[in-house]
Design a protein around this motif. Structure first.
Motif, short mmCIF file in Angstrom:
data_model
loop_
_atom_site.label_atom_id
_atom_site.label_comp_id
_atom_site.label_asym_id
_atom_site.label_seq_id
_atom_site.Cartn_x
_atom_site.Cartn_y
_atom_site.Cartn_z
N GLU A 139 0.86 -1.19 0.00
CA GLU A 139 0.00 0.00 0.00
C GLU A 139 0.89 1.23 0.00
N SER A 145 3.84 0.43 2.63
CA SER A 145 3.85 -0.65 3.61
C SER A 145 3.58 -1.95 2.86
N GLN A 173 -1.00 -3.45 13.38
CA GLN A 173 -2.43 -3.42 13.68
C GLN A 173 -3.27 -2.90 12.52
N GLU A 174 -2.70 -2.04 11.67
CA GLU A 174 -3.47 -1.54 10.52
C GLU A 174 -3.80 -2.68 9.55
N GLN A 175 -2.92 -3.67 9.42
CA GLN A 175 -3.21 -4.82 8.56
C GLN A 175 -4.28 -5.71 9.19
N LEU A 221 -6.61 -4.68 11.27
CA LEU A 221 -7.87 -3.95 11.15
C LEU A 221 -8.47 -4.12 9.76
N LYS A 222 -7.65 -4.03 8.71
CA LYS A 222 -8.15 -4.19 7.35
C LYS A 222 -8.78 -5.58 7.19
N ASN A 259 2.06 -5.81 2.81
CA ASN A 259 1.14 -6.80 3.36
C ASN A 259 1.75 -8.16 3.08
N TYR A 277 -9.56 -0.11 18.72
CA TYR A 277 -10.53 -0.99 18.09
C TYR A 277 -10.72 -2.27 18.88
N LYS A 307 1.98 4.80 0.77
CA LYS A 307 1.71 5.82 1.80
C LYS A 307 1.79 7.20 1.16
N GLU A 331 -14.99 1.02 17.38
CA GLU A 331 -13.89 1.97 17.56
C GLU A 331 -14.27 2.98 18.63
#
Length: 181
Positions: free
Chosen positions: A94, A102, A151-153, A155-156, A104, A176, A96, A171
């Motif tokens: 992804e 970043s 954590q962003e991965q 969350l996705k 995955n 989350y 930025k 949230e």
């Protein structure tokens, strides 16, 4: 990640083939090359556990150059960018901004399935867990695909689970919680 390392070793034959470093103008041939390069780069990221990088850093990684034939062959920045753009379309990275991205290591859909399978295995259906609890909690061991991922991965992946009716994402103040259903 041993599987990724094994696959990367298989690709060493491609990386030793000098014409592989010359992306072709023919549309279909170039598309196949970009697809192969995308897989090689993703395997490289997996085997080296690279989670963040930039276009400038990509210019220095060893897979983009080869001098085994006595002649240095390498991809230039625009070709590497084309490969990374393909990877972004496939969800492997992804962007930025125009330089940084970043990684995955596992696709968000594969990650979602792994998290839900874990939740069922640990009898968490009907219970709530935090993102940190999913990636680092007492019930998560290092063999899980999602262990210690950003954590962003997670969350996705959980948002994919929510879309498919397998969890609810809550949230509050930027934190989350995930209720598995």
């Amino acid at each position: 990640m041993q599987d990724a390392q094994d696959k990367l070793e298989l690709y060493q034959k491609f990386l030793k083939y000098p014409p592989f470093y010359t992306l072709q103008d023919h549309k279909e041939t170039r598309k196949k090359q970009i697809t192969q390069w995308s897989e090689i780069v993703h395997l490289y990221f997996q085997s080296h556990k690279i989670l963040q990088s930039s276009l400038s850093q990509m210019l220095t990684i060893p897979i983009f150059s080869d001098s085994s034939s006595g002649v240095l062959r390498k991809l230039d920045a625009s070709e590497i960018k084309e490969i990374l753009d393909q990877m972004a379309q496939l969800g492997s990275i992804e962007w930025k901004n125009d330089q940084n991205f970043s990684v995955n290591l596992v696709s968000p859909f594969e990650l979602a399935d792994a998290i839900y399978a874990w939740a069922k295995e640990k009898k968490l259906i009907g219970y709530t867990e935090t993102l940190k609890g999913i990636t680092e909690g007492n019930q998560t061991d290092q063999t899980k695909k999602f262990y210690d991922l950003p954590q962003e991965q997670i969350l996705k992946a959980c948002l994919i689970l929510e879309e498919t009716g397998r969890c609810q994402v809550y949230e509050f103040d930027g934190l989350y919680s995930i209720k598995f259903i």
